[in-house]
Design a protein around this motif. Structure first.
Motif, PDB file in Angstrom:
ATOM      1  N   THR A  24       0.804  -1.210   0.000  1.00 53.99           N
ATOM      2  CA  THR A  24       0.000   0.000   0.000  1.00 53.99           C
ATOM      3  C   THR A  24       0.841   1.265   0.000  1.00 53.99           C
ATOM      4  OG1 THR A  24      -0.134  -0.074   2.392  1.00 53.99           O
ATOM      5  CG2 THR A  24      -1.932  -1.087   1.170  1.00 53.99           C
ATOM      6  N   LYS A  25       2.155   1.148  -0.062  1.00 48.81           N
ATOM      7  CA  LYS A  25       3.013   2.320  -0.056  1.00 48.81           C
ATOM      8  C   LYS A  25       3.208   2.836  -1.477  1.00 48.81           C
ATOM      9  CE  LYS A  25       7.467   4.012   1.307  1.00 48.81           C
ATOM     10  NZ  LYS A  25       8.855   3.681   1.359  1.00 48.81           N
ATOM     11  N   CYS A  26       2.935   4.107  -1.686  1.00 44.19           N
ATOM     12  CA  CYS A  26       3.172   4.719  -2.978  1.00 44.19           C
ATOM     13  C   CYS A  26       3.577   6.164  -2.773  1.00 44.19           C
ATOM     14  CB  CYS A  26       1.929   4.670  -3.857  1.00 44.19           C
ATOM     15  SG  CYS A  26       2.193   5.434  -5.466  1.00 44.19           S
ATOM     16  N   ASP A  27       4.753   6.500  -3.225  1.00 43.74           N
ATOM     17  CA  ASP A  27       5.227   7.871  -3.157  1.00 43.74           C
ATOM     18  C   ASP A  27       5.737   8.234  -4.528  1.00 43.74           C
ATOM     19  OD1 ASP A  27       7.553   9.698  -1.049  1.00 43.74           O
ATOM     20  OD2 ASP A  27       6.261  10.317  -2.677  1.00 43.74           O
ATOM     21  N   HIS A  63      -0.618   5.123  -8.922  1.00 42.15           N
ATOM     22  CA  HIS A  63      -0.911   5.099  -7.477  1.00 42.15           C
ATOM     23  C   HIS A  63      -1.882   3.960  -7.150  1.00 42.15           C
ATOM     24  CE1 HIS A  63      -1.362   6.689  -3.437  1.00 42.15           C
ATOM     25  NE2 HIS A  63      -2.668   6.574  -3.580  1.00 42.15           N
ATOM     26  N   ARG A  64      -2.917   3.794  -7.964  1.00 42.77           N
ATOM     27  CA  ARG A  64      -3.859   2.694  -7.746  1.00 42.77           C
ATOM     28  C   ARG A  64      -3.154   1.345  -7.865  1.00 42.77           C
ATOM     29  NH1 ARG A  64      -7.306   2.577 -11.783  1.00 42.77           N
ATOM     30  NH2 ARG A  64      -6.610   4.444 -12.846  1.00 42.77           N
ATOM     31  N   ALA A  65      -2.254   1.203  -8.831  1.00 44.65           N
ATOM     32  CA  ALA A  65      -1.505  -0.050  -8.989  1.00 44.65           C
ATOM     33  C   ALA A  65      -0.645  -0.304  -7.754  1.00 44.65           C
ATOM     34  CB  ALA A  65      -0.644  -0.006 -10.246  1.00 44.65           C
ATOM     35  N   GLU A  66      -0.019   0.724  -7.229  1.00 46.43           N
ATOM     36  CA  GLU A  66       0.811   0.579  -6.033  1.00 46.43           C
ATOM     37  C   GLU A  66      -0.018   0.118  -4.836  1.00 46.43           C
ATOM     38  OE1 GLU A  66       4.379   1.208  -5.251  1.00 46.43           O
ATOM     39  OE2 GLU A  66       4.215   0.568  -7.325  1.00 46.43           O
ATOM     40  N   TYR A 100       5.331  -2.479 -15.726  1.00 49.71           N
ATOM     41  CA  TYR A 100       5.271  -2.040 -14.337  1.00 49.71           C
ATOM     42  C   TYR A 100       6.069  -2.935 -13.407  1.00 49.71           C
ATOM     43  CZ  TYR A 100       2.997  -1.103  -9.829  1.00 49.71           C
ATOM     44  OH  TYR A 100       2.731  -0.805  -8.525  1.00 49.71           O
ATOM     45  N   ARG A 101       6.850  -2.297 -12.574  1.00 53.75           N
ATOM     46  CA  ARG A 101       7.523  -2.991 -11.475  1.00 53.75           C
ATOM     47  C   ARG A 101       7.180  -2.248 -10.194  1.00 53.75           C
ATOM     48  NH1 ARG A 101      13.042  -4.561 -12.286  1.00 53.75           N
ATOM     49  NH2 ARG A 101      12.035  -6.158 -13.514  1.00 53.75           N
ATOM     50  N   GLN A 102       6.559  -2.964  -9.275  1.00 48.47           N
ATOM     51  CA  GLN A 102       6.112  -2.427  -7.989  1.00 48.47           C
ATOM     52  C   GLN A 102       7.210  -1.600  -7.321  1.00 48.47           C
ATOM     53  OE1 GLN A 102       3.060  -3.107  -6.458  1.00 48.47           O
ATOM     54  NE2 GLN A 102       3.591  -1.876  -4.685  1.00 48.47           N
TER      55      GLN A 102
END
Length: 159
Positions: A24-27, A63-66, A100-102
């Protein structure tokens, strides 16, 4: 509009197959260590400009993907995310293909309106997976060179 992955400019990419891990972390703020860097290939840059898709909408998709909210995980580092059409919601908007890479990088490489194209073909999906193997393993130096050559541009924090 491109009709296949080759037209989207990714026919020469190769190497790496990884799944997506969710947290759930996205910056995604510019200049901060550990942020997700977001890019557009030259084809997607033209598509987004023509369709008036703002960078803020692309940042929201990443952000949603993260957060683990992926519309479709195609495997091998390829996801599909819906993005809103200006003035409308995501369901009436565009479908985007993202390498995409998390917690690392996201590359917008293809987009289409559901009203113009039902989905990507199996061949296109395979080409995007092949591209992800290469693109997601680029070093910072290789990526900087591709940006200088106009093959990619980085999505900034403002539109």
């Amino acid at each position: 509009m491109a009709t296949d992955a080759t037209d989207a400019g990714i026919d020469s990419c190769m190497a790496l197959r990884r799944g997506i891990r969710y947290n759930t972390k996205c910056d995604i703020k510019s200049g901060e260590q550990g942020r997700v860097r977001i890019f557009k290939n030259a084809w997607f840059e033209r598509f987004a400009r023509k369709q008036k898709i703002q960078n803020a909408v692309l940042r929201d998709a990443v952000h949603r993907a993260e957060q683990g909210l992926v519309d479709a995980d195609l495997g091998g580092g390829v996801i599909k995310q819906r993005v809103a059409r200006p003035g409308q919601g995501r369901s009436a908007g565009y479908r985007t293909v993202i390498l995409y890479r998390q917690a690392h990088r996201a590359f917008f490489v293809y987009g289409f309106a559901k009203s113009h194209q039902a989905n990507i073909s199996d061949e296109e999906e395979a080409a995007f997976t092949k591209a992800a193997r290469h693109v997601l393993e680029l070093t910072d130096q290789q990526l900087a060179m591709l940006i200088r050559n106009g093959q990619f541009s980085e999505v900034d924090d403002h539109d």
